[in-house]
Scaffold this motif. Sequence first.
Motif, short mmCIF file in Angstrom:
data_model
loop_
_atom_site.label_atom_id
_atom_site.label_comp_id
_atom_site.label_asym_id
_atom_site.label_seq_id
_atom_site.Cartn_x
_atom_site.Cartn_y
_atom_site.Cartn_z
N ARG A 249 0.83 -1.21 0.00
CA ARG A 249 0.00 0.00 0.00
C ARG A 249 0.86 1.26 0.00
NH1 ARG A 249 -3.13 -2.85 3.84
NH2 ARG A 249 -2.32 -1.56 5.54
N MET A 250 1.97 1.22 0.75
CA MET A 250 2.87 2.38 0.78
C MET A 250 3.46 2.66 -0.61
SD MET A 250 4.85 1.85 4.44
CE MET A 250 5.57 3.49 4.56
N LEU A 251 3.85 1.60 -1.31
CA LEU A 251 4.36 1.76 -2.67
C LEU A 251 3.29 2.36 -3.58
CD1 LEU A 251 6.46 -1.42 -3.54
CD2 LEU A 251 7.22 0.94 -3.66
N ARG A 252 2.07 1.85 -3.45
CA ARG A 252 0.97 2.35 -4.28
C ARG A 252 0.68 3.82 -3.97
NH1 ARG A 252 -4.45 0.46 -2.05
NH2 ARG A 252 -3.82 2.15 -0.64
N ASP A 253 0.62 4.17 -2.68
CA ASP A 253 0.29 5.54 -2.30
C ASP A 253 1.40 6.51 -2.67
OD1 ASP A 253 -2.12 4.65 -1.28
OD2 ASP A 253 -1.35 4.43 0.76
N GLN A 254 2.67 6.05 -2.56
CA GLN A 254 3.79 6.90 -2.93
C GLN A 254 3.72 7.33 -4.39
OE1 GLN A 254 8.36 6.31 -2.04
NE2 GLN A 254 7.78 5.00 -3.74
N ASP A 255 3.27 6.42 -5.25
CA ASP A 255 3.23 6.69 -6.69
C ASP A 255 1.91 7.29 -7.16
OD1 ASP A 255 5.77 5.63 -6.85
OD2 ASP A 255 5.07 3.60 -7.30
N SER A 256 1.00 7.55 -6.22
CA SER A 256 -0.32 8.06 -6.62
C SER A 256 -0.29 9.58 -6.74
CB SER A 256 -1.37 7.65 -5.59
OG SER A 256 -1.25 8.43 -4.41
N ASP A 257 -1.36 10.13 -7.31
CA ASP A 257 -1.52 11.58 -7.43
C ASP A 257 -2.39 12.15 -6.31
OD1 ASP A 257 -0.03 11.64 -9.80
OD2 ASP A 257 -1.79 11.14 -11.01
N TYR A 258 -2.69 11.33 -5.33
CA TYR A 258 -3.56 11.78 -4.24
C TYR A 258 -2.87 12.93 -3.49
CZ TYR A 258 -6.33 11.53 0.08
OH TYR A 258 -7.12 11.83 1.17
N PRO A 259 -3.52 14.07 -3.33
CA PRO A 259 -2.85 15.25 -2.73
C PRO A 259 -2.42 15.06 -1.28
CG PRO A 259 -5.19 15.68 -3.06
CD PRO A 259 -4.89 14.40 -3.76
N HIS A 260 -3.04 14.12 -0.56
CA HIS A 260 -2.70 13.92 0.85
C HIS A 260 -1.97 12.59 1.06
CE1 HIS A 260 -5.21 17.35 1.70
NE2 HIS A 260 -6.24 16.77 1.11
N LYS A 261 -1.22 12.17 0.04
CA LYS A 261 -0.56 10.86 0.14
C LYS A 261 0.49 10.81 1.26
CE LYS A 261 2.87 11.69 -3.52
NZ LYS A 261 3.32 11.21 -4.86
N HIS A 262 1.12 11.97 1.56
CA HIS A 262 2.10 11.96 2.64
C HIS A 262 1.46 11.73 4.00
CE1 HIS A 262 4.87 13.54 -0.39
NE2 HIS A 262 5.83 13.11 0.41
#
Length: 320
Positions: A164-177
């Motif tokens: 999930r961390m890999l997926r979220d890191q590469d996403s365009d979601y503005p609050h991924k951090h």
Amino acid sequence: MKSQPLASFRSLHWQRRLTLALSNPMPQPQLLLAPPSAHPLLTGEICVATMEDVRRVMGAFSRRDHFKVVLVLEGANELHYATRSYAVDRPALVFTNRLVPYSWELVEGGAEQQGYVCGFTESFLHSAMRGVSLKESVLYKVDGNPVYFLNDEQRRYLTEVFVRMLRDQDSDYPHKHDLLRSQLSLLIHEAAQLPPARSYPAVPTTAAERITNLFLTLLDVQFPVTAPSDEPLLKNAQDYADRLAVHVNSLNRAVKEVTGKPTTAHIAERLVNEAKMLLQHTDWPVADIADRLGFGYATYFARFFKQHTGSTPLAFRHPA
């Protein structure tokens, strides 16, 4: 038949790249590090990758300002961490502190390690662990235990977290951090509930030697100073005692017993040597050097420098 030795050589080569990339050896005695590349893993406060990625871009995980969490799924290596060693030969979650020198060593005949790595800065760790005492966390204790072996259920669960961390890191979601902070906090809390692995001494030491080795290690890994924006150095015995989770009197007593010099003398010596290097080999303003070395005001730094060298910083930089 001739291709087998070549295949074995290539496998050994890639395993060595991984162990070098994950290690935090004692700094070399040069003043400034080579300029970092523009690879995306070298930028930002957190980066997540598979071990396969780390083998290819080893410099990205050699950052001295990074803490690391490593999820080992397969393979065998030996971790030498400060004065202790661990055989990491089965699934494990491994935490490494950027202020501790450590190295990963290949186990002869062992399979190539597979898994995930998360590297992050201290400021990101602070933001991820708001409301929690970092001194008590598994990642922050210099004298803590970095290795936690996993059963099948724990291995599957933590693998899902890293995926999930890999997926979220590469996403365009503005609050991924924010998501990554939550997931990092989850990893740390999960480890806090696990029994630590058993270590064995890297070298036989007494309690005083162990404390002194950790102090000298913690002192050494903060140098060389590489940029005015680096985090402030630990500057007094109490700062070091807090990081080492020992009473300052115990630290002072052990250091004096083993080295014959007080803790403050070791700290002052390193600060003076670093100040000389920065004054001679950089064009940083004296005020920036003072700030980077932990002095609140340039006047305090000037007084300290003259007390130990007989010269002011400017006179040392521009001798008559």
